[in-house]
Every structure is written in C-alpha cells, then in structure tokens.
Design a protein around this motif. Structure first.
Motif, PDB file in Angstrom:
ATOM      1  N   GLY A   1       0.795  -1.230   0.000  1.00 33.92           N
ATOM      2  CA  GLY A   1       0.000   0.000   0.000  1.00 33.92           C
ATOM      3  C   GLY A   1       0.820   1.269   0.000  1.00 33.92           C
ATOM      4  N   VAL A   2       2.151   1.194   0.165  1.00 41.29           N
ATOM      5  CA  VAL A   2       3.041   2.359   0.077  1.00 41.29           C
ATOM      6  C   VAL A   2       4.107   2.008  -0.952  1.00 41.29           C
ATOM      7  CG1 VAL A   2       4.558   3.939   1.312  1.00 41.29           C
ATOM      8  CG2 VAL A   2       2.629   2.894   2.496  1.00 41.29           C
ATOM      9  N   PHE A   3       4.249   2.832  -2.002  1.00 39.07           N
ATOM     10  CA  PHE A   3       5.111   2.448  -3.116  1.00 39.07           C
ATOM     11  C   PHE A   3       5.929   3.624  -3.612  1.00 39.07           C
ATOM     12  CE2 PHE A   3       1.022   3.752  -4.777  1.00 39.07           C
ATOM     13  CZ  PHE A   3       1.332   4.570  -5.854  1.00 39.07           C
ATOM     14  N   HIS A   4       7.059   3.297  -4.239  1.00 37.73           N
ATOM     15  CA  HIS A   4       7.926   4.284  -4.880  1.00 37.73           C
ATOM     16  C   HIS A   4       7.196   4.805  -6.114  1.00 37.73           C
ATOM     17  CE1 HIS A   4      11.369   6.281  -6.555  1.00 37.73           C
ATOM     18  NE2 HIS A   4      12.213   5.770  -5.682  1.00 37.73           N
ATOM     19  N   ALA A   5       6.935   6.120  -6.166  1.00 37.19           N
ATOM     20  CA  ALA A   5       6.112   6.676  -7.237  1.00 37.19           C
ATOM     21  C   ALA A   5       6.929   7.143  -8.433  1.00 37.19           C
ATOM     22  CB  ALA A   5       5.282   7.849  -6.701  1.00 37.19           C
ATOM     23  N   ASP A   6       8.269   7.068  -8.358  1.00 39.11           N
ATOM     24  CA  ASP A   6       9.088   7.552  -9.468  1.00 39.11           C
ATOM     25  C   ASP A   6      10.256   6.596  -9.714  1.00 39.11           C
ATOM     26  OD1 ASP A   6       9.907   9.226 -11.491  1.00 39.11           O
ATOM     27  OD2 ASP A   6      11.035  10.561 -10.178  1.00 39.11           O
ATOM     28  N   PRO A   7       9.977   5.333 -10.067  1.00 37.54           N
ATOM     29  CA  PRO A   7      11.055   4.348 -10.220  1.00 37.54           C
ATOM     30  C   PRO A   7      11.709   4.387 -11.601  1.00 37.54           C
ATOM     31  CG  PRO A   7       8.944   3.260 -10.482  1.00 37.54           C
ATOM     32  CD  PRO A   7       8.641   4.718 -10.223  1.00 37.54           C
ATOM     33  N   HIS A   8      12.246   5.539 -11.999  1.00 35.20           N
ATOM     34  CA  HIS A   8      12.922   5.597 -13.297  1.00 35.20           C
ATOM     35  C   HIS A   8      14.348   5.047 -13.166  1.00 35.20           C
ATOM     36  CE1 HIS A   8      15.319   9.082 -12.047  1.00 35.20           C
ATOM     37  NE2 HIS A   8      14.209   9.600 -11.558  1.00 35.20           N
ATOM     38  N   SER A   9      15.045   4.963 -14.284  1.00 40.46           N
ATOM     39  CA  SER A   9      16.343   4.291 -14.316  1.00 40.46           C
ATOM     40  C   SER A   9      17.367   4.950 -13.407  1.00 40.46           C
ATOM     41  CB  SER A   9      16.876   4.268 -15.759  1.00 40.46           C
ATOM     42  OG  SER A   9      15.971   3.602 -16.610  1.00 40.46           O
ATOM     43  N   GLY A  10      17.262   6.257 -13.208  1.00 48.11           N
ATOM     44  CA  GLY A  10      18.217   6.935 -12.341  1.00 48.11           C
ATOM     45  C   GLY A  10      18.017   6.648 -10.872  1.00 48.11           C
TER      46      GLY A  10
ATOM     47  N   ARG B   1       0.374   6.238  -1.845  1.00 46.54           N
ATOM     48  CA  ARG B   1      -0.271   5.451  -0.793  1.00 46.54           C
ATOM     49  C   ARG B   1      -1.665   5.052  -1.268  1.00 46.54           C
ATOM     50  NH1 ARG B   1       3.047   8.992   1.888  1.00 46.54           N
ATOM     51  NH2 ARG B   1       4.274   8.090   3.600  1.00 46.54           N
ATOM     52  N   ILE B   2      -2.008   3.786  -1.063  1.00 49.30           N
ATOM     53  CA  ILE B   2      -3.301   3.252  -1.472  1.00 49.30           C
ATOM     54  C   ILE B   2      -3.913   2.537  -0.278  1.00 49.30           C
ATOM     55  CG2 ILE B   2      -4.464   1.641  -3.020  1.00 49.30           C
ATOM     56  CD1 ILE B   2      -2.505   2.171  -5.124  1.00 49.30           C
ATOM     57  N   ASP B   3      -5.188   2.834   0.007  1.00 51.10           N
ATOM     58  CA  ASP B   3      -5.836   2.212   1.165  1.00 51.10           C
ATOM     59  C   ASP B   3      -6.214   0.771   0.857  1.00 51.10           C
ATOM     60  OD1 ASP B   3      -8.429   2.094  -0.131  1.00 51.10           O
ATOM     61  OD2 ASP B   3      -8.604   4.237   0.254  1.00 51.10           O
ATOM     62  N   ARG B   4      -6.707   0.064   1.875  1.00 52.77           N
ATOM     63  CA  ARG B   4      -6.970  -1.371   1.753  1.00 52.77           C
ATOM     64  C   ARG B   4      -8.051  -1.667   0.705  1.00 52.77           C
ATOM     65  NH1 ARG B   4      -8.098  -5.241   6.879  1.00 52.77           N
ATOM     66  NH2 ARG B   4      -5.833  -5.355   6.804  1.00 52.77           N
ATOM     67  N   MET B   5      -9.113  -0.847   0.660  1.00 59.25           N
ATOM     68  CA  MET B   5     -10.190  -1.118  -0.296  1.00 59.25           C
ATOM     69  C   MET B   5      -9.694  -1.008  -1.739  1.00 59.25           C
ATOM     70  SD  MET B   5     -13.493   0.728   1.454  1.00 59.25           S
ATOM     71  CE  MET B   5     -14.512   0.210   0.086  1.00 59.25           C
ATOM     72  N   LEU B   6      -8.913   0.028  -2.028  1.00 62.64           N
ATOM     73  CA  LEU B   6      -8.395   0.182  -3.387  1.00 62.64           C
ATOM     74  C   LEU B   6      -7.389  -0.914  -3.717  1.00 62.64           C
ATOM     75  CD1 LEU B   6      -7.937   4.055  -3.699  1.00 62.64           C
ATOM     76  CD2 LEU B   6      -9.670   2.630  -4.766  1.00 62.64           C
ATOM     77  N   ARG B   7      -6.615  -1.354  -2.717  1.00 61.64           N
ATOM     78  CA  ARG B   7      -5.681  -2.457  -2.971  1.00 61.64           C
ATOM     79  C   ARG B   7      -6.444  -3.728  -3.334  1.00 61.64           C
ATOM     80  NH1 ARG B   7      -3.060  -0.735   1.797  1.00 61.64           N
ATOM     81  NH2 ARG B   7      -3.499  -2.705   2.867  1.00 61.64           N
ATOM     82  N   GLY B   8      -7.568  -3.967  -2.651  1.00 60.31           N
ATOM     83  CA  GLY B   8      -8.378  -5.130  -3.000  1.00 60.31           C
ATOM     84  C   GLY B   8      -8.900  -5.046  -4.421  1.00 60.31           C
ATOM     85  N   SER B   9      -9.324  -3.846  -4.845  1.00 60.58           N
ATOM     86  CA  SER B   9      -9.803  -3.681  -6.223  1.00 60.58           C
ATOM     87  C   SER B   9      -8.674  -3.871  -7.232  1.00 60.58           C
ATOM     88  CB  SER B   9     -10.432  -2.293  -6.387  1.00 60.58           C
ATOM     89  OG  SER B   9     -11.541  -2.129  -5.521  1.00 60.58           O
TER      90      SER B   9
END
Length: 646
Positions: free
Chosen positions: A373-382, A402-410
């Motif tokens: 639910g918490v992720f790197h939003a800019d994973p470019h090559s650099g 950040r994504i809440d539990r309901m959206l993660r389920g979807s």
C-alpha cells in the motif's frame, strides 16, 4: 452605524470596521439629501421614515459598489500596492521565460493563437523537441514538470512523452563553503565533527540538492543529500509563474481546459513541496521499506544477512539515519552500485541475469502497490541501482504513493481479471477503482473493455506503452475519474517500464502481472492465509451478528402490534435544503418587492386623501416608504444573484 449594520445584514455580507464606518457615512449622506428642502415652498418638517429608508438604501448601494471593487473585477487594482513588490520580483523571470518561449517557437501555443494544429507527425516531433529544449533552458522546476508530464500518457501524445522522458538538467555543483554552512546550520555542528570522513566533492549535483559520500564515526559509509541554499525561494518563484501560466492555458486553450492545467500544476506543486522537506523523504523511505518487506512475506525487522532491512525479492532500500536527517539534510546508508542507465557494462561484466533482475524489480513494485500500500512513485532508471553484489537497489523516495486497503483489493481483482482475460471482471474491478457518475452504461463499458483486452492482452507479443494511455482514454471517455492515488500507481508502472526496458528490451509487463496475480491468488488460497482472513472477517462481522436477533425481535414485535413504519427523509442533504431555501427566498423577495413597488406607485398617483401638513399627504408618506422598501428588496435579490464568488 445602525444603517451600516442593517445594510450588512440585509445583503448578507461580512465587512470590517473601516467599510462599516464608510457605509454609515454613505447612509447619513443619503438621509441628508432626502431631508434637504428643494425650494422655498418645500416643507422643512423632516420626514423621519423617508430619511431612514433613504439611509438604508444609500448604505446598501455603497456596500454593493464597494463589494464590486473589493471582490469583483477591480479587486486586483485595489490590491495592487501590496502586489507591486512581488510583480517587480518576478517580472525579470517572466521576461526570461518569454524569451525562451519565443526562441523555441512556443509562444503561439501558450497564448492559444495556434490555428493549424500539429496533425503532421514531423511537426509534432519538432514541437516536442522544442518543448524539451525550452524546459531544459527554463531551469530545474520546469525540468521536473516535464519529467512528470513524460509519464502522463493519458494527457500527452506518445511523441511528446518520449521526448520529455529524455529531459536532463546539468547544473554546476554548489561551492563547498555554502554546503558546509547548510550542514552546520542543520546539524548544529561543523561537518568534520559530525562525520569521521566527508568528501567535499559531490558525487551528483541536482537542481535542488547534491549528494556527498561520508563515513560515520562507527565506520559505516553513508550518502549525505544536502539542499542547495535558496532552493526553496527559487521553487516558490517558479511555482507562482507556473500557476499563472496554467491559468492562461486553461483560459485560452482547449488543451488546457481538457486536462485541467490548474489542477495539474497544483498536484505538481504539492509533490515539489514534499521533496523540499527531506524529513518527508526519510519517512517515505522507511515506510516503503517496511511495506515492501511485508509484501515479500518477511518481517519489517528482518535482515538479509548484511544487516540491512529486507525490501522485497533481491531489491534493497537504504537505511535512514533519522538522528542526522533534517529538513535540508538527509543521511542514508550507502548502497554501492551504479544507476541502471549506466549499468550496461557492469551487467555484462558480472554476467548478471537481466530477466531475473527485471522480474525482481517489477515484482517488488507490484508488491508495494497491491500488498503493502506504500510504493515508490518515481522508479525511473536513475533511481534504480545495480549493486556490486548483483542485486538491485531503490533510492530517492521524495515521491511516494499510498493506497488504502479497499483500493488495494480492487487492484488485486483487476490483476486477477487480467490473468483470466475476463472483460466483465475487469469492468467490475475498474468501476470499483474509479469515481463513477450517476449514469453509466455498464454493458457498453464492458464491451469497450472487451475490445481493449483483445487488443492489448490477447494479442501476441508484449504490449507497448499505449496500453496505459488507451486505458486512461477509455476511462475518460465514459466520464469516470481516476483517484489521484490510483493514477500515481499507474504512472509508477508506466515509469518502471522504461527501467525494465533497459534491462530486457520488450519486457512483457502483462505476462509478469499475470504471473504475479497467479502467485498472489495461490498465496491467498493457502490454509494459513485463509484462516487469517476468516479470523479477520469474523472479528468484523461477529458484533453485527450478535445484534441481529435483538433487532429482528424488535421488528417482529412492532409488526405484531401495528407499530411498524418506514421513515423517508426528503432533502436529507444540507446542500439541497440550502438551494431550495435560497430559491424560495429570492422568489418571495422578488414578489414582495414588485408588489410593494406597485402599491407605492398606486398610492402616489391617487388623488386626495388626508393631509399631514399643508403640502404632504398621508398617501405620499406610505407611497414613498413602499417605494424605498421595494428598492431595498429588489436590490437584495439582484445582489444575491450577481455578487462575486470569492
């Protein structure tokens, strides 16, 4: 002053002491004009009721005019003295940016004067290159905006997104004395006392910060990120200009209105403000590492054998030294490696398995999004490192999602629908993810998704970047709105595609997503996970089940005794009630104002009647007061309909 208070209440305005005083003076002058004799035969007997009505009407007229000045089109003129300094401060930057736009042939697009469009592919490519060069010349803030736009395939044609993805901004390093002063201010001590070793030559110099290598007194190597002096002031100045440009684009161009340029810049400004506070980046780094460890099925405190926190399958993230991190200084663990965009020689020399590394990176990001639910939003090559031990590392967590539990389920349901190539399940999952309008043709939407899956998911060969842009266009076509956190997840996946393409050209995102969905489905169907899910659901449902017999008994008793009823509340929404009230009020005030004015005119035109003085009739008193009341009521309604919205 009583007239000022009455006028303010009648018009529904909130004013300060100065305007209240001026309003009272205006009412007093209006009363004086009405009470002044107009000739030698005029009566000198003051008509108090007429004077009071004139005072109220004069005060209201003054308030309406002053509100037009303060809150309407002339508002800028009234506030001009206070804004003069800011305008002078940014005028030089405006001139510089205008010169850049003119040199690169972009001014006609900013002002909405382009007539022919850019339908020709060669013209589009030339315009995209001009835009990239202009953004590079405009400086750091505009380069970052272009980098953000390069991942928005839902907003820009592919030729623009590809061109903007090459944006680079080479800047000279800040002099060491200035960096040392920032370190001393933030760490409350000179750098030579805080660190055992400190390399004064930066390893990398960005537009807002530069990175130095250092060593702590306990022997651990660290990377020290130091914000440039004056970086915040430069960003604030450029953001102010960007907001004005976005307003101009939204006002003058169809493209600006379609994409919502103002909201786009607002979101960019919010993310840029987060990047300027390194404490936010420190918290983001720790949060993503912990959630990635959970997504990989490991404990956040677990180590991979080197003392580092585990961060997914063979993907490491630096440990943050919170004690040494401040708003303008960030100290993290040193990850020994090279960035992915310069790692071809290292990959070939070490004989690393590129496909395995690509699967590790993609699986780590998907786990962050769908499970953690918490992720790197800019994973470019650099921001992806190939480490000396053959693993990957992720750095630079200034931008996370950040994504809440309901959206993660979807999102999990979406991946499983892609795995099964099921348009109906894909439609259900998408409708759960987006904000939908009241009316939508779900059958037609499902058929459109069927064509989408046939084009991108069922065809042979890996899908291209247009898979994401076509999905966004399809969602927008049916009036659906993608929440910002979901859009950030799709942008992260579109961004990581470029990094994956450097490892394995033509990397098949859909096939790997299907494999991830199958693994996730197997994990969720495992006995351990099922028992944990059942326990969680039972904990949530049990209190409700315990209340059901009691409620059923109440309903059956009420039905037996004839007391069962259904309450339906009309206009339950406060906004609906306010609208109805304002509509009825304005209609009634208009009717009463018109009726009172007509009665006043009839009384004034009636002959005869009792006389109060030698030349003043009682009908005249009533008629003039009714006209004043009518004017007040009509003015109140007109002001309500036309008053400026702040």
């Amino acid at each position: 002053m009583i007239m000022a208070v009455l006028a303010r209440r009648v018009l529904g305005l909130r004013i300060g002491a100065v305007r209240a005083l001026l309003t009272g003076v205006a009412g007093l002058l209006a009363a004086g004009v009405v009470g002044t004799p107009m000739g030698p035969q005029a009566s000198r007997t003051p008509l108090v009721t007429v004077q009071l009505g004139a005072a109220l009407l004069g005060a209201m007229i003054f308030l309406v005019l002053s509100e037009a000045v303060v809150g309407g089109p002339l508002r800028g003129m009234v506030r001009w003295p206070g804004a003069a300094r800011r305008r002078l401060a940014r005028s030089r930057r405006y001139t510089q940016l205008s010169g850049i736009a003119v040199r690169h042939g972009l001014r006609r697009f900013l002002t909405g004067r382009s007539r022919g469009g850019t339908a020709n592919p060669q013209e589009q490519a030339a315009l995209a290159r001009s835009l990239r060069l202009a953004l590079e010349e405009a400086g750091a803030t505009f380069v970052k905006l272009g980098q953000v736009l390069s991942s928005r395939h839902d907003l820009l044609p592919a030729v623009f997104a590809d061109e903007l993805s090459a944006l680079q901004h080479e800047v000279a390093a800040e002099p060491w004395p200035d960096i040392a002063r920032v370190l001393a201010e933030e760490l409350k001590a000179p750098p030579e006392k805080v660190f055992a070793e400190f390399q004064t030559e930066p390893l990398a110099a960005g537009s807002m910060a530069q990175v130095h290598r250092a060593r702590l007194h306990d022997g651990r190597a660290v990377a020290v990120k130091v914000q440039r002096p004056g970086a915040r002031q430069v960003v604030e100045r450029d953001l102010d200009i960007l907001f004005r440009i976005s307003d101009m684009l939204e006002r003058n161009t169809a493209w600006g209105r379609t994409v919502g340029s103002r909201e786009l810049v607002r979101g960019f400004a919010d993310s840029l403000h987060e990047e300027l506070d390194f404490r936010t980046e420190a918290r983001n780094t720790a949060a993503v590492a912990a959630n990635a460890a959970v997504a990989a099925g490991e404990e956040p405190e677990g180590a991979d054998g080197d003392g580092r926190p585990a961060a997914g399958p063979r993907v490491l993230m630096p440990e943050v030294h919170h004690r040494l991190s401040t708003e303008r200084v960030l100290v993290v663990e040193w990850l020994d490696g090279v960035t992915l965009n310069r790692a071809d020689a290292v990959l070939d020399a070490q004989g690393l398995d590129r496909e395995r590394l690509a699967r590790d990176l993609f699986g780590c990001l998907l786990g962050q999004i769908v499970i953690g639910g918490v992720f790197h939003a800019d994973p470019h090559s650099g921001n992806v490192l190939v480490l000396s031990d053959g693993r990957l590392g992720l750095v630079d967590f200034g931008s996370v999602g950040r994504i809440d539990r309901m959206l993660r389920g979807s999102l999990r349901e979406l991946l499983m629908a892609i795995d099964r190539n099921d348009p109906r399940a894909l439609s259900d999952a998408l409708l759960d993810l987006v904000e939908r309008p009241d009316e939508i043709d779900e059958e037609r939407f499902t058929r459109a998704l069927g064509r989408y899956t046939a084009r991108h998911l069922a065809s042979s060969g890996p899908p291209g970047r247009e898979m994401f842009s076509d999905l966004f266009l399809l969602v927008a076509q049916y009036g659906l709105t993608v929440p910002p956190e979901v859009a950030a997840a799709f942008r992260a996946l579109a961004t990581v595609e470029g990094a994956l393409g450097r490892l394995v050209p033509g990397f098949d995102l859909v096939e790997e997503a299907r494999a991830f969905a199958a693994t996730e489905l197997s994990r969720r169907l495992s006995p351990q996970h099922l028992s944990r899910s059942l326990a969680d659901e039972a904990t949530a449902v049990l209190p409700m089940l315990l209340r059901l017999p009691r409620r059923a008994e109440r309903i059956s008793s009420a039905l037996e005794q004839g007391r069962l009823g259904i309450n339906v509340r009309l206009l339950a929404d406060e906004r609906d009630r306010r609208f109805i009230q304002s509509l009825v009020r304005d209609v009634l005030l208009t009717f009463l104002g018109g009726l009172t004015g007509v009665l006043g005119m009839l009384l004034l035109s009636t002959q005869g009647g009792p006389k109060v003085t030698g030349s003043l009739r009682l009908f005249d008193i009533f008629g003039y007061n009714m006209l004043l009341i009518s004017s007040v009521l009509v003015l109140r309604v007109l002001f309500t309909l036309t008053k400026p919205r702040r």
